[in-house]
Design an enzyme around this catalytic site. Structure first.
Site, short mmCIF file in Angstrom:
data_model
loop_
_atom_site.label_atom_id
_atom_site.label_comp_id
_atom_site.label_asym_id
_atom_site.label_seq_id
_atom_site.Cartn_x
_atom_site.Cartn_y
_atom_site.Cartn_z
N SER A 264 0.92 -1.27 -0.09
CA SER A 264 -0.06 -0.13 -0.09
C SER A 264 0.79 1.24 -0.11
O SER A 264 1.37 1.68 -1.07
CB SER A 264 -1.06 -0.04 1.31
OG SER A 264 -1.88 0.91 1.25
N ASP B 52 9.91 5.38 -10.34
CA ASP B 52 9.59 5.85 -11.54
C ASP B 52 10.35 7.12 -11.93
O ASP B 52 10.57 7.41 -13.27
CB ASP B 52 7.99 5.96 -11.63
CG ASP B 52 7.08 5.01 -11.98
OD1 ASP B 52 7.86 3.74 -12.14
OD2 ASP B 52 5.98 4.82 -11.95
N LYS C 138 -0.53 -4.32 -3.35
CA LYS C 138 -1.66 -3.38 -3.03
C LYS C 138 -1.84 -2.24 -3.57
O LYS C 138 -1.17 -1.21 -3.43
CB LYS C 138 -1.98 -3.48 -1.76
CG LYS C 138 -3.45 -3.00 -1.09
CD LYS C 138 -3.54 -2.75 0.24
CE LYS C 138 -5.00 -2.25 0.70
NZ LYS C 138 -4.99 -0.80 0.57
#
Length: 553
Positions: free
Chosen positions: A297, A308, A322
């Site tokens: 999460s 990224d 998740k």
């Protein structure tokens, strides 16, 4: 004849229009009628079961089962939270609770203080590690089959309220009586933050209301110490509040860059979180984030954003997976429901939610076990990497969605940290705490002998006296195993040093000794030059650094 035909046609059109309007009206009112009928049906079923079931069963129990059944048919992250559980979760996620401020174990059917929480009312009154609580508000609680829930019910309470306890303390002939005024007790999200050589290390356990403040302060402190890089350890961190993940990620990512965005069915579920200039404690400098199968999460939001943007190196094993966000709504009795509200996406567009459609909650949770059986935690090649879920980082590096964050450099799960059964059995009998407490009672000078937890961990060894105390306690508590074997003795020594450190220097005293055996952390430290290369160029020589970490034992 022609006129009569026109008359019949007109009547047919009229009847057709009447039926159309009637059907339209039926469709308009039917959904609410159907809803009423379904709810009435559910009420009738509950009343019938309550009346005719073979054993007495309350309406409250039946409604609870109906609610559980409803959520069981949705997704694994939507569920009902009973009032008592909700109150405990609120305390954990708020970063504080109201009570007397102690860590405790139940040993031999008695409440034993592990440590008073620093800054809490118990510490201020002089309650000590090893104290045993015998009475609470005139009620004897020792030897009465007390549970953890009982302890929290009796000792927690509103700030400003009072509770009287009687305590048995080693060396005191009579019970000691304290009147404790309950207060707000902090629960720290950062388990340990400190310098390991010239590297700063932060171990974050949860994303609660205090997480960002704690991480921000830790980053500032470590920068003042002049560290040459930061390791943020998110292994075993199950997540928490999305806005805490957004703020912590913002401390590492430059202004204007997207951190995460969410998409759902209703307009308010669609949000983008963009990095600001306000949160910028560590936007420059080598960064490593450690993850594993227990990282979920909010942990994955931070790791995904950092990966990224090529801001830092992600190391470890594939995370839980998740990629959905829940909204929590309260019910009149203070219970709550948590409903999956939206999916979240990393800056590159990845949704890292692992598949759950058509799976039971048990099958969904079993995914981690299945991954372990496939050997995924030991061999990188066993990770399933579908081409359909390929994405690119800012510099063009290949990353994947659809089932957790895949680390930039894989570490096989450290199986060497398994403890001998005898050492584990001693832990189960609470031997280490008892021995450490007795040892410190004889040697209170330890707290002043070492200037810091770091110095303690580097220099404190188990001496003959401490080992003799362990042997005496082991005999007393009937530890039936060969604790003098080389393997067991090494593990027991390690545990004893941890508990003496915990009682003398708090969490840092224990954490610094725990990490002595943390092979994954040692590997991460060796990769700081890879993090430097990644920050500088957006890429790094993966093959060279993988060979480097394989050399770490």
């Amino acid at each position: 004849m022609h006129l009569r035909w026109l008359g019949w046609l007109g009547m047919g059109i009229f009847i057709g229009m009447f039926l159309f309007l009637l059907a339209f009206r039926w469709r308009e009112v039917d959904p609410s009628k159907q809803t009423t009928d379904d709810l009435h049906k559910l009420q009738i079923i509950i009343e019938l079961v309550e009346k005719y079931y073979y054993r007495p069963i309350s309406q409250e129990e039946l409604v609870r089962k109906a609610i559980d059944g409803l959520f069981r048919g949705l997704d694994p992250h939507s569920f009902y939270i009973p009032k008592e559980v909700q109150q405990q979760e609120e305390a954990q996620m708020s970063g504080a609770f109201e009570g007397i401020g102690i860590e405790f174990h139940i040993v031999d059917d008695t409440i034993e203080v592990v440590a008073p929480i620093r800054g809490g009312p118990s510490e201020m009154l002089g309650i000590q590690s090893g104290d045993r609580i015998i009475e609470v508000d005139g009620q004897v609680v020792a030897g009465k089959g007390i549970t953890t829930q009982d302890v929290m019910r009796m000792l927690r309470g509103k700030k400003g309220t009072k509770v009287r306890v009687k305590i048995l303390r080693l060396g005191e002939p009579n019970l000691l009586e304290f009147e404790i005024i309950r207060d707000r007790i902090p629960m720290h999200a950062v388990y340990f933050a400190g310098r390991l050589g010239d590297i700063g290390y932060i171990n974050l356990r949860r994303f609660s209301e205090t997480s960002h403040d704690e991480v921000r302060q830790a980053l500032r402190n470590l920068k003042q110490m002049g560290v040459k890089g930061i390791i943020l350890d998110l292994r075993g961190n199950p997540g928490g509040y999305l806005h805490m993940a957004q703020r912590i990620a913002d401390e590492f990512i430059e202004e204007g860059k997207k951190i995460v965005y969410t998409q759902g069915r209703v307009p308010e579920s669609n949000t983008s979180y963009i990095a600001t200039s306000y949160y910028s404690a560590y936007e420059k400098g080598p960064l490593i984030i450690m993850i594993g199968p227990g990282s979920a999460s909010a942990s994955e939001i931070v790791a995904g954003a950092v990966q990224d943007w090529d801001r830092g190196l992600i190391v470890g094993q594939r995370s839980f997976g998740k990629g959905v966000v829940q909204t929590q709504r309260y019910l009149p009795d203070s219970s709550a429901v948590r409903i999956t509200f939206s999916r979240y996406f990393t800056p590159s567009g990845r949704c890292i939610q692992k598949p759950f459609e058509g799976l039971s909650p048990e099958a969904y949770e079993k995914d981690i076990e299945d991954r372990a059986k496939r050997g995924e935690f030991l061999e990188e090649e066993k990770i399933n990497l579908p081409e359909s879920l390929q994405y690119r980082t800012a510099s063009g590096r290949l990353v994947y969605g659809g089932g957790g964050i895949i680390p930039d450099i894989f570490f096989p799960l450290d199986t060497t940290r398994r403890l001998s059964p005898c050492a584990v059995s001693a832990q189960n009998k609470n031997l280490y705490f008892s021995v450490a407490h007795a040892y410190l009672a004889r040697h209170p000078e330890i707290k002043s002998k070492y200037a810091s937890a770091e110095e303690f961990a580097a220099n404190f060894k188990v001496d003959a006296e401490l080992w003799k105390l362990f042997e005496e306690k082991a005999e007393e508590r009937k530890l039936n195993c060969n604790y003098k074997s080389d393997t067991a003795q090494k593990d027991i020594d390690w545990y004893l040093r941890q508990f003496v450190g915990k009682l003398a220097f708090g969490d840092e005293g224990r954490a610094r000794i725990e990490i002595e055996r943390d092979t994954e952390l040692k590997r991460a430290i060796r990769l700081m030059s890879a993090a430097e290369e990644l920050e500088r160029t957006g890429r790094f020589d993966k093959a060279r650094y993988k060979a480097l970490v394989r050399a770490v034992e």
